[in-house]
Design a protein around this motif. Structure first.
Motif, mmCIF file in Angstrom:
data_model
loop_
_atom_site.group_PDB
_atom_site.id
_atom_site.type_symbol
_atom_site.label_atom_id
_atom_site.label_comp_id
_atom_site.label_asym_id
_atom_site.label_seq_id
_atom_site.Cartn_x
_atom_site.Cartn_y
_atom_site.Cartn_z
ATOM 1 N N GLU A 14 -8.301 9.334 -5.905
ATOM 2 C CA GLU A 14 -9.631 8.745 -5.765
ATOM 3 C C GLU A 14 -9.569 7.221 -5.787
ATOM 4 O O GLU A 14 -10.301 6.550 -5.052
ATOM 5 C CB GLU A 14 -10.546 9.253 -6.875
ATOM 6 N N ALA A 15 -8.702 6.665 -6.598
ATOM 7 C CA ALA A 15 -8.556 5.209 -6.668
ATOM 8 C C ALA A 15 -8.032 4.650 -5.352
ATOM 9 O O ALA A 15 -8.488 3.595 -4.903
ATOM 10 C CB ALA A 15 -7.638 4.821 -7.821
ATOM 11 N N LYS A 17 -8.525 5.917 -2.408
ATOM 12 C CA LYS A 17 -9.667 5.955 -1.487
ATOM 13 C C LYS A 17 -10.610 4.781 -1.746
ATOM 14 O O LYS A 17 -11.116 4.157 -0.810
ATOM 15 C CB LYS A 17 -10.424 7.267 -1.630
ATOM 16 N N ALA A 18 -10.835 4.470 -3.016
ATOM 17 C CA ALA A 18 -11.710 3.344 -3.364
ATOM 18 C C ALA A 18 -11.098 2.020 -2.927
ATOM 19 O O ALA A 18 -11.807 1.129 -2.456
ATOM 20 C CB ALA A 18 -11.984 3.339 -4.868
ATOM 21 N N ALA A 21 -11.682 1.774 0.733
ATOM 22 C CA ALA A 21 -13.101 1.579 1.060
ATOM 23 C C ALA A 21 -13.586 0.186 0.693
ATOM 24 O O ALA A 21 -14.394 -0.394 1.420
ATOM 25 C CB ALA A 21 -13.949 2.629 0.346
ATOM 26 N N THR A 22 -13.093 -0.342 -0.417
ATOM 27 C CA THR A 22 -13.597 -1.631 -0.902
ATOM 28 C C THR A 22 -12.726 -2.820 -0.507
ATOM 29 O O THR A 22 -13.181 -3.953 -0.527
ATOM 30 C CB THR A 22 -13.705 -1.629 -2.439
ATOM 31 N N ASP A 24 -10.361 -3.796 -2.343
ATOM 32 C CA ASP A 24 -9.957 -4.368 -3.631
ATOM 33 C C ASP A 24 -8.607 -3.789 -4.039
ATOM 34 O O ASP A 24 -8.529 -2.692 -4.581
ATOM 35 C CB ASP A 24 -11.017 -4.058 -4.686
ATOM 36 N N PHE A 27 -8.170 -2.612 -7.691
ATOM 37 C CA PHE A 27 -9.126 -1.653 -8.233
ATOM 38 C C PHE A 27 -8.479 -0.715 -9.248
ATOM 39 O O PHE A 27 -9.061 -0.419 -10.290
ATOM 40 C CB PHE A 27 -9.763 -0.843 -7.096
ATOM 41 N N HIS A 28 -7.277 -0.267 -8.952
ATOM 42 C CA HIS A 28 -6.595 0.679 -9.845
ATOM 43 C C HIS A 28 -6.331 0.071 -11.226
ATOM 44 O O HIS A 28 -6.288 0.796 -12.221
ATOM 45 C CB HIS A 28 -5.295 1.179 -9.219
#
Length: 74
Positions: A14-15, A17-18, A21-22, A24, A27-28
């Motif tokens: 999921e991270a 994918k984020a 998408a972002t 960033d 993010f993780h």
């Protein structure tokens, strides 16, 4: 411990994918901090899973770039 690995794998997927998408790339690290407030064991498993996923992503990008270069030389 299989449960911790399953959870870490799901969270890292999921991270990723984020991240895509972002845009960033860090993010993780934010997710790891949130996890670490409750479980350092899960945080470590998550970080390991993320390192593997990010290394795989970089390797695939490298392979694709090299194949693209090779195809232009032909």
């Amino acid at each position: 411990m299989a449960l911790i690995d399953d959870i870490a794998e799901a969270l890292s997927a999921e991270a990723v994918k984020a991240i895509e998408a972002t845009g960033d790339d860090r993010f993780h690290e934010k997710v790891a901090k949130v996890i670490g407030t409750s479980s350092t064991t899960l945080e470590e498993a998550f970080n390991t899973s993320m390192r593997l996923r990010l290394a795989e992503r970089r390797a695939r990008q490298f392979i694709e770039a090299e194949l693209a270069k090779a195809s232009t030389r032909e």
